[in-house]
Design a protein around this motif. Structure first.
Motif, short mmCIF file in Angstrom:
data_model
loop_
_atom_site.label_atom_id
_atom_site.label_comp_id
_atom_site.label_asym_id
_atom_site.label_seq_id
_atom_site.Cartn_x
_atom_site.Cartn_y
_atom_site.Cartn_z
N TRP A 42 0.55 -0.70 -0.19
CA TRP A 42 0.04 0.50 -0.21
C TRP A 42 0.87 1.50 0.02
O TRP A 42 0.87 2.27 -0.33
N TRP A 43 1.99 1.11 0.83
CA TRP A 43 3.25 2.15 0.85
C TRP A 43 4.25 1.55 0.58
O TRP A 43 5.01 0.97 1.09
N GLN A 44 5.30 2.27 -0.40
CA GLN A 44 6.23 2.06 -0.97
C GLN A 44 7.19 3.12 0.33
O GLN A 44 7.29 4.49 -1.03
N PRO A 45 8.09 2.87 0.99
CA PRO A 45 9.10 3.94 1.52
C PRO A 45 10.18 4.29 -0.32
O PRO A 45 10.41 3.21 -0.96
N ARG A 46 10.45 5.80 -0.60
CA ARG A 46 11.30 5.74 -1.15
C ARG A 46 13.16 5.51 -1.06
O ARG A 46 13.83 5.75 -2.11
N ASP A 47 13.21 4.78 0.13
CA ASP A 47 14.77 5.13 -0.14
C ASP A 47 15.27 4.10 1.70
O ASP A 47 13.57 3.74 2.37
N ALA A 48 15.31 3.03 1.59
CA ALA A 48 15.87 2.66 3.27
C ALA A 48 15.55 3.09 4.17
O ALA A 48 14.42 2.43 5.73
N PRO A 49 16.39 3.80 4.85
CA PRO A 49 16.33 4.79 6.66
C PRO A 49 14.58 5.62 6.69
O PRO A 49 14.84 5.13 7.91
N GLN A 50 13.69 5.23 5.83
CA GLN A 50 12.91 5.99 5.12
C GLN A 50 11.87 4.69 5.89
O GLN A 50 10.84 4.29 6.64
N ALA A 51 12.60 3.93 4.95
CA ALA A 51 11.34 2.17 5.80
C ALA A 51 11.82 1.90 6.82
O ALA A 51 10.57 1.11 7.60
N VAL A 52 12.99 1.76 7.24
CA VAL A 52 13.04 1.51 8.41
C VAL A 52 12.92 1.99 9.67
O VAL A 52 12.44 1.62 10.90
N MET A 53 12.80 3.33 9.28
CA MET A 53 12.04 3.97 10.49
C MET A 53 10.75 4.03 10.51
O MET A 53 9.82 4.08 11.51
N CYS A 54 9.39 3.87 9.09
CA CYS A 54 8.32 3.47 9.41
C CYS A 54 8.17 2.09 9.55
O CYS A 54 6.78 1.79 10.97
N TYR A 55 8.92 1.47 9.66
CA TYR A 55 8.37 -0.08 10.46
C TYR A 55 8.65 -0.21 11.25
O TYR A 55 8.03 -0.98 12.59
N ILE A 56 9.80 0.45 12.31
CA ILE A 56 9.84 0.54 13.44
C ILE A 56 8.98 1.73 14.60
O ILE A 56 8.14 1.12 15.25
N VAL A 57 8.40 2.77 13.46
CA VAL A 57 7.53 3.21 14.40
C VAL A 57 6.13 1.95 14.54
O VAL A 57 5.22 1.80 15.51
N ILE A 58 5.95 1.28 13.11
CA ILE A 58 4.38 0.26 13.15
C ILE A 58 4.72 -0.34 14.43
O ILE A 58 3.95 -0.83 15.69
N PHE A 59 6.05 -0.95 14.28
CA PHE A 59 5.95 -2.00 15.56
C PHE A 59 6.04 -1.47 17.21
O PHE A 59 5.36 -2.21 17.79
N MET A 60 6.38 -0.35 17.30
CA MET A 60 6.43 0.21 18.43
C MET A 60 4.45 0.84 18.54
O MET A 60 4.27 0.27 19.96
N LEU A 61 4.07 0.96 17.94
CA LEU A 61 2.97 0.78 17.80
C LEU A 61 1.95 -0.29 18.25
O LEU A 61 0.95 0.02 19.47
N LEU A 62 1.95 -0.92 17.67
CA LEU A 62 1.65 -2.45 17.66
C LEU A 62 2.09 -3.25 18.71
O LEU A 62 1.02 -3.22 19.85
N VAL A 63 2.97 -2.53 19.53
CA VAL A 63 3.35 -3.03 20.55
C VAL A 63 2.71 -2.29 22.08
O VAL A 63 2.50 -3.39 23.35
N VAL A 64 2.85 -1.65 21.86
CA VAL A 64 2.63 -0.35 22.79
C VAL A 64 0.89 -0.87 23.20
O VAL A 64 0.00 -0.76 24.06
N GLY A 65 -0.15 -1.09 21.86
CA GLY A 65 -1.47 -0.55 21.70
C GLY A 65 -1.74 -2.54 22.31
O GLY A 65 -3.17 -3.00 23.43
#
Length: 70
Positions: free
Chosen positions: A21-44
């Motif tokens: 659905w969303w494709q990041p433009r570069d690797a650092p952006q992808a890593v940060m995005c997936y870390i944020v998704i992971f952390m939000l899921l863990v907290v929830g």
């Protein structure tokens, strides 16, 4: 953190990454995005687990009070 919470969050993050659905433009952006998704899921998931445990304790405790009253 519970093992099952981390496992469930990792699986959900992998599903979010693989859906295309969303494709990041570069690797650092992808890593940060997936870390944020992971952390939000863990907290929830941890909040839901704690809420469920408190609800079960409250229900068990109120049931014991009702048994003593009757």
């Amino acid at each position: 953190m519970h093992y099952t919470t981390v496992k469930d969050a990792a699986i959900c993050t992998a599903l979010a990454a693989s859906n295309g659905w969303w494709q990041p433009r570069d690797a650092p952006q992808a890593v940060m995005c997936y870390i944020v998704i992971f952390m939000l899921l863990v907290v929830g998931l941890e909040a839901a687990r704690d809420w469920e445990e408190r609800r079960k304790r409250k229900h068990d405790f109120s049931g014991k009070i009702n048994e003593r009253a009757s």
